[in-house]
Design a protein around this motif. Sequence first.
Motif, mmCIF file in Angstrom:
data_model
loop_
_atom_site.group_PDB
_atom_site.id
_atom_site.type_symbol
_atom_site.label_atom_id
_atom_site.label_comp_id
_atom_site.label_asym_id
_atom_site.label_seq_id
_atom_site.Cartn_x
_atom_site.Cartn_y
_atom_site.Cartn_z
ATOM 1 N N ILE A 179 0.867 -1.177 0.000
ATOM 2 C CA ILE A 179 0.000 0.000 0.000
ATOM 3 C C ILE A 179 0.903 1.227 0.000
ATOM 4 N N LEU A 180 0.731 2.095 -0.989
ATOM 5 C CA LEU A 180 1.503 3.325 -1.084
ATOM 6 C C LEU A 180 0.581 4.489 -0.734
ATOM 7 N N THR A 181 1.062 5.451 0.012
ATOM 8 C CA THR A 181 0.206 6.536 0.483
ATOM 9 C C THR A 181 0.715 7.872 -0.029
ATOM 10 N N VAL A 182 -0.225 8.726 -0.471
ATOM 11 C CA VAL A 182 0.144 10.030 -1.011
ATOM 12 C C VAL A 182 -0.833 11.107 -0.518
ATOM 13 N N PRO A 183 -0.901 11.348 0.792
ATOM 14 C CA PRO A 183 -1.710 12.484 1.259
ATOM 15 C C PRO A 183 -1.165 13.769 0.649
ATOM 16 N N ALA A 184 -2.053 14.690 0.270
ATOM 17 C CA ALA A 184 -1.585 15.811 -0.549
ATOM 18 C C ALA A 184 -2.412 17.067 -0.335
ATOM 19 N N ALA A 185 -1.823 18.168 -0.822
ATOM 20 C CA ALA A 185 -2.513 19.450 -0.966
ATOM 21 C C ALA A 185 -2.110 19.997 -2.336
ATOM 22 N N PHE A 186 -2.451 19.260 -3.385
ATOM 23 C CA PHE A 186 -2.090 19.629 -4.750
ATOM 24 C C PHE A 186 -2.760 20.944 -5.148
ATOM 25 N N THR A 187 -2.013 21.786 -5.847
ATOM 26 C CA THR A 187 -2.633 22.987 -6.389
ATOM 27 C C THR A 187 -3.641 22.593 -7.466
ATOM 28 N N ARG A 188 -4.604 23.469 -7.707
ATOM 29 C CA ARG A 188 -5.581 23.163 -8.757
ATOM 30 C C ARG A 188 -4.896 23.045 -10.119
ATOM 31 N N GLN A 189 -3.961 23.934 -10.399
ATOM 32 C CA GLN A 189 -3.301 23.942 -11.708
ATOM 33 C C GLN A 189 -2.565 22.630 -11.984
ATOM 34 N N GLY A 191 -2.955 19.813 -10.238
ATOM 35 C CA GLY A 191 -3.864 18.685 -10.055
ATOM 36 C C GLY A 191 -4.653 18.364 -11.303
ATOM 37 N N GLU A 192 -5.164 19.409 -11.961
ATOM 38 C CA GLU A 192 -5.932 19.189 -13.186
ATOM 39 C C GLU A 192 -5.094 18.494 -14.250
ATOM 40 N N ALA A 193 -3.798 18.812 -14.285
ATOM 41 C CA ALA A 193 -2.924 18.254 -15.313
ATOM 42 C C ALA A 193 -2.401 16.866 -14.966
ATOM 43 N N HIS A 194 -2.082 16.616 -13.681
ATOM 44 C CA HIS A 194 -1.242 15.462 -13.381
ATOM 45 C C HIS A 194 -1.703 14.543 -12.255
ATOM 46 N N TRP A 195 -2.607 14.964 -11.396
ATOM 47 C CA TRP A 195 -2.925 14.211 -10.181
ATOM 48 C C TRP A 195 -3.306 12.762 -10.451
ATOM 49 N N GLU A 196 -4.348 12.538 -11.231
ATOM 50 C CA GLU A 196 -4.818 11.167 -11.437
ATOM 51 C C GLU A 196 -3.785 10.306 -12.157
ATOM 52 N N VAL A 197 -3.164 10.849 -13.188
ATOM 53 C CA VAL A 197 -2.220 10.036 -13.954
ATOM 54 C C VAL A 197 -1.019 9.643 -13.111
ATOM 55 N N LEU A 198 -0.560 10.531 -12.226
ATOM 56 C CA LEU A 198 0.567 10.188 -11.364
ATOM 57 C C LEU A 198 0.190 9.101 -10.362
ATOM 58 N N LEU A 199 -0.969 9.219 -9.742
ATOM 59 C CA LEU A 199 -1.393 8.211 -8.770
ATOM 60 C C LEU A 199 -1.568 6.849 -9.429
ATOM 61 N N ARG A 200 -2.199 6.832 -10.587
ATOM 62 C CA ARG A 200 -2.409 5.555 -11.272
ATOM 63 C C ARG A 200 -1.095 4.961 -11.754
ATOM 64 N N ALA A 201 -0.176 5.816 -12.191
ATOM 65 C CA ALA A 201 1.130 5.325 -12.625
ATOM 66 C C ALA A 201 1.880 4.678 -11.465
ATOM 67 N N ARG A 202 1.878 5.328 -10.275
ATOM 68 C CA ARG A 202 2.581 4.755 -9.135
ATOM 69 C C ARG A 202 1.967 3.401 -8.750
ATOM 70 N N ALA A 203 0.643 3.274 -8.860
ATOM 71 C CA ALA A 203 -0.011 2.003 -8.557
ATOM 72 C C ALA A 203 0.382 0.934 -9.578
ATOM 73 N N ILE A 204 0.314 1.274 -10.857
ATOM 74 C CA ILE A 204 0.566 0.297 -11.915
ATOM 75 C C ILE A 204 2.011 -0.176 -11.911
ATOM 76 N N GLU A 205 2.955 0.751 -11.838
ATOM 77 C CA GLU A 205 4.356 0.365 -11.989
ATOM 78 C C GLU A 205 4.882 -0.411 -10.785
ATOM 79 N N ASN A 206 4.166 -0.327 -9.648
ATOM 80 C CA ASN A 206 4.591 -1.054 -8.452
ATOM 81 C C ASN A 206 3.646 -2.176 -8.057
#
Length: 289
Positions: A179-189, A191-206
């Motif tokens: 289980i990998l954890t990424v509590p965050a306070a991502f900026t809107r700018q 987050g809109e560009a990268h939040w979901e893709v980064l989280l899914r990438a970390r899940a998939i590659e590991n």
Amino acid sequence: MTFKAAAIQMCSGVDTERNAADMERLVREAARQGAAYIQTPEMTGALQRDRKAMRAQLRDEANDVVVSAARRLAQELNIYLHVGSTAIAIDDPQQEGGRIANRAVLFAPGGKLVSTYDKIHMFDVDLDNGESWRESSAYQPGAEARVAALPIGKLGFAICYDVRFPQLFRAQALAGAEILTVPAAFTRQTGEAHWEVLLRARAIENGAFVIAAAQGGVHEDGRETYGHSMIVDPWGKVLAVAGGAGEEILLADIDLSAVHAARAKIPNLKNAREFTLQTVTEAVGGVAA
């Protein structure tokens, strides 16, 4: 091993006492709904741009309001409670230049402290539209990655900007993290560009679950965070996602057999190979040198 996990989305203000009360209310509700592991966002205690006002509220870990409330709740509710992070004074907070940690804290059922983790990567960036951040001007970066071996599974720690450094998560996965954890306070700018893709990438590659509780909304100090707290399975499937603003509790069943299944299908942790890197320079005349 299967258990129910919760990611709590908040919109923390500048008052630590009020934020601690909000955390308690949301944690109690998540526990009532059956969560055995509950995660809160980065900077649960306060989002405060005014450095002087922030320092006035700072306490060391033993006396921090959020940490104390989390310990009590873990004991009373018999849960794993993971404060995604809060600002902790390392030195005298009233001294100019006194060191501050952006620190995650994990308590076990019974209220025992399992581990802390200080955010390693500082968010020092210059974005479009004049948005600029210098986290290193206030916080001391951590230097140690951590994995907690719990009865419910092995859990790796990260905070927000850490998500952009895949080597951190790979090291945790190689150490057994499921289980990998990424509590965050991502900026809107960002987050809109990268939040979901980064989280899914970390899940998939590991081949691991990713649990990411986020701040979401317009905060008292004027900043805006992206929200969209998320729980992702080891195949990259989004199990639960919150909206873009305001409080929310996400729940998902975490079945660790999915980790072993994903890693058996695509055993990239085992298949990785050492390699050397050579830079080839094209010489005048087309002959490589």
